[in-house]
Every structure is written in structure tokens, then in C-alpha cells.
Scaffold this active site. Structure first.
Site, short mmCIF file in Angstrom:
data_model
loop_
_atom_site.label_atom_id
_atom_site.label_comp_id
_atom_site.label_asym_id
_atom_site.label_seq_id
_atom_site.Cartn_x
_atom_site.Cartn_y
_atom_site.Cartn_z
N ASP A 117 2.88 4.49 5.28
CA ASP A 117 2.69 3.96 6.63
C ASP A 117 2.54 2.44 6.62
O ASP A 117 2.43 1.81 7.67
CB ASP A 117 1.49 4.62 7.33
CG ASP A 117 0.28 4.80 6.42
OD1 ASP A 117 0.27 4.25 5.30
OD2 ASP A 117 -0.67 5.49 6.84
N HIS A 118 2.55 1.83 5.44
CA HIS A 118 2.62 0.38 5.29
C HIS A 118 4.03 -0.03 4.90
O HIS A 118 4.79 0.79 4.34
CB HIS A 118 1.68 -0.11 4.18
CG HIS A 118 0.23 0.07 4.47
ND1 HIS A 118 -0.63 -0.98 4.69
CD2 HIS A 118 -0.53 1.20 4.54
CE1 HIS A 118 -1.85 -0.52 4.89
NE2 HIS A 118 -1.81 0.79 4.80
N ASP A 125 -2.28 -6.30 5.84
CA ASP A 125 -1.96 -6.63 4.45
C ASP A 125 -1.75 -8.14 4.36
O ASP A 125 -0.87 -8.69 5.04
CB ASP A 125 -0.71 -5.88 3.99
CG ASP A 125 -0.86 -4.38 4.16
OD1 ASP A 125 -1.42 -3.74 3.26
OD2 ASP A 125 -0.43 -3.86 5.22
N ASN A 132 0.87 -1.17 0.00
CA ASN A 132 0.00 0.00 0.00
C ASN A 132 0.91 1.22 0.00
O ASN A 132 1.53 1.54 1.02
CB ASN A 132 -0.91 -0.01 1.23
CG ASN A 132 -1.85 1.19 1.28
OD1 ASN A 132 -1.46 2.30 0.97
ND2 ASN A 132 -3.08 0.96 1.70
N GLU A 139 -3.93 1.96 -2.84
CA GLU A 139 -4.00 3.39 -2.52
C GLU A 139 -3.11 4.23 -3.45
O GLU A 139 -2.27 5.00 -3.00
CB GLU A 139 -3.66 3.65 -1.05
CG GLU A 139 -4.87 3.58 -0.14
CD GLU A 139 -4.69 4.34 1.15
OE1 GLU A 139 -5.22 5.47 1.24
OE2 GLU A 139 -4.05 3.81 2.07
N ASN A 160 -7.62 -4.32 5.42
CA ASN A 160 -8.12 -3.48 6.51
C ASN A 160 -8.83 -4.31 7.58
O ASN A 160 -9.89 -3.94 8.08
CB ASN A 160 -9.04 -2.39 5.97
CG ASN A 160 -8.27 -1.11 5.67
OD1 ASN A 160 -7.38 -0.71 6.43
ND2 ASN A 160 -8.61 -0.46 4.56
N ASP A 183 -4.48 -4.95 0.80
CA ASP A 183 -4.81 -4.33 2.08
C ASP A 183 -6.26 -4.68 2.41
O ASP A 183 -7.18 -4.09 1.86
CB ASP A 183 -4.60 -2.81 1.98
CG ASP A 183 -4.90 -2.09 3.27
OD1 ASP A 183 -5.39 -2.73 4.23
OD2 ASP A 183 -4.67 -0.86 3.33
#
Length: 259
Positions: free
Chosen positions: A247-248, A218, A7, A34, A149, A147
Site C-alpha cells: 500500500d506504499h 515516507d 515499505n 515492514e 507515519n 516510514d
């Protein structure tokens, strides 16, 4: 074959990080989420210069998914998750690449919970489960990657008691993930590391990365026709520490040659 998922949290704003990682790690196939970019601004040439062919499903400012390959052009089989013809979010793209059918997904966040965003997340998950059953029914080697979530278990979240009200850890969402696994999918990382705290995401705030206050959201889900080829899996945690990184962190699996 090494397959990775990442991501990128904005492909153009973080393009130098993405290109550096691709050059250093050189995975064979990559699923990106993303993108936060319309189709016309996808950096096709920059990726091609590193030897990657690509298909993508973009959207301005939000969402967006892509599949990259340096082992042959991905042959697109589906753009968008079936089941809701009015859903305009760019969250799913599917292709045949390297003898594997890959579904790359960016499942909705779902916060705040309760609310319309959480309802959309559950409905999207139901659609994914229905489509996943169809993929399994074909018998082909298949993978659902990206991802999701969702933190499936308490082992996948730092201090789970702090996440009880969050849409990523909600009982309904974790139950939906288990419904996927119960179809016959294999969670690659958890299968190879059954008792290990493994994180793939760390918030930018409260010094989360330095404290290793992370989440595992993920995932790689492998069909029975593919799971037997799983050899190794891991997280490139160091990439998260790079300047202006997502941030991943990138997550990867290694597969043996086709039987």
C-alpha cells in the site's frame, strides 16, 4: 547515487513485486520497512542474485527493517534505536554505505489515540529526536529515511479534515517532526516540491489509490553535510498499481557525487 525507501508490507509475501521493482529501477541503496519476517527468513539470496548486499533487523509477523546496497556492503553501526533497552520492536537499523550514514526507520503508527500505542509513538519520536541530534553532532553526511507515519502538513494528506483525530496527523506528532527539522534536517521531497500534493501511501479500501486519496508518510531527512548534494526526488507511483503490491510506493532521491 540513487537512494530509495520502500515499505514493502511483508517482504516474503510481496517478494515478486520487490524483485521486479529492484530489477527495473535499480536504485543504488534501498531502505525497506515492514519486513514482517524473522531474521532467518529474510530472502538474502534472492536479493544477492540481483546484486544487492543487505543487513536486516527482522521480527516475526511485525515491523522489521533492512538496508540493501549494490555499491558496497552496508557497514552496520546500530541495531535498534537507543534510549529504551526493553523495547523489542525491530524498527531501526543504521549503517554506513556509499560514504553516507543512513538511519532506516519504521516509526510506530500510534493508533488508537489516545492510548498506550500513541504514548509509545511519542516516546519513540523523542528517542529519535535525541539520536538525530547526536548524528548531526558528528558532522558526517547522514540521512534519516523510512516510514515516519506522520503527515507533516495539510499538503501531505488528502482531505486533512478527515484525519484530525488520527495518530498520523496529531498535533503532537506533527510538532515532533518539526522539532526534527528544526535541528537542521532537510525534508528532501518537500524542499524540491514545496507546493505539490505528493503521496506515498494509499489505503487498500474505498478505492483510495484510484481516487488518489493518499498520504505522504515516507520521508528523507538529510543532514546539512548531505543536503547540498540533493539533485532530484520523487515517488514511483506506478508500482503501487502493480498486482499484489504494497500500500506504499517506493520513494527516491538522487544525490550528486561527493564534493
Amino acid at each position: 547515487m540513487r537512494i530509495a525507501t520502500y515499505n514493502v508490507n511483508g517482504i516474503n509475501g510481496r517478494l515478486p513485486v520487490l524483485l521486479r521493482w529492484l530489477e527495473e529501477s535499480a536504485p543504488d541503496v534501498v531502505c525497506l520497512q515492514e519486513l514482517k519476517s524473522p531474521d532467518e527468513r529474510f530472502p538474502k539470496q534472492a536479493l544477492a542474485d540481483l546484486g544487492y548486499e543487505a543487513i536486516w533487523h527482522g521480527q516475526k509477523s511485525w515491523n522489521g527493517v533492512a538496508i540493501l546496497s549494490r555499491v558496497g556492503m552496508p557497514v552496520e553501526t546500530r541495531r535498534g534505536l537507543p534510549g529504551d533497552p526493553v523495547d523489542s520492536h525491530s524498527r531501526y537499523i543504521e549503517a554506513a554505505v556509499g560514504g553516507i550514514l543512513i538511519g532506516n526507520l519504521y516509526l510506530p503508527n500510534g493508533n488508537p489515540r489516545p492510548g498506550s500505542k500513541f504514548d509509545y509513538k511519542l516516546a519513540w519520536f523523542d528517542r529519535l529526536i535525541a539520536h538525530a541530534a547526536e548524528l548531526l553532532g558528528t558532522g558526517v553526511p547522514a540521512a534519516l529515511i523510512g516510514d515516519f507515519n506522520v503527515m507533516p502538513t495539510e499538503l501531505d494528506v488528502y482531505k486533512p479534515e478527515r484525519w484530525l483525530d488520527d495518530a498520523l496527523f496529531a498535533p503532537e506528532v506533527r510538532a515532533a517532526y518539526r522539532r526534527l527539522l528544526d535541528q537542521g534536517w532537510t525534508d528532501a521531497l518537500r524542499t524540491l516540491h514545496p507546493e505539490t500534493h505528493i503521496y506515498t501511501f494509499w489505503h487498500y479500501f474505498r478505492n483510495a489509490f484510484a481516487r488518489d486519496a493518499g498520504l505522504r508518510i515516507d520521508h528523507f531527512l538529510l543532514s546539512p553535510a548531505l543536503a547540498g548534494r540533493l539533485k532530484a526526488a520523487g515517488v514511483e507511483r506506478d508500482v503501487r498499481a502493480w498486482e499484489k503490491s504494497s500500500d506504499h510506493a517506493p520513494v527516491w532521491i538522487d544525490l550528486t557525487d561527493e564534493r
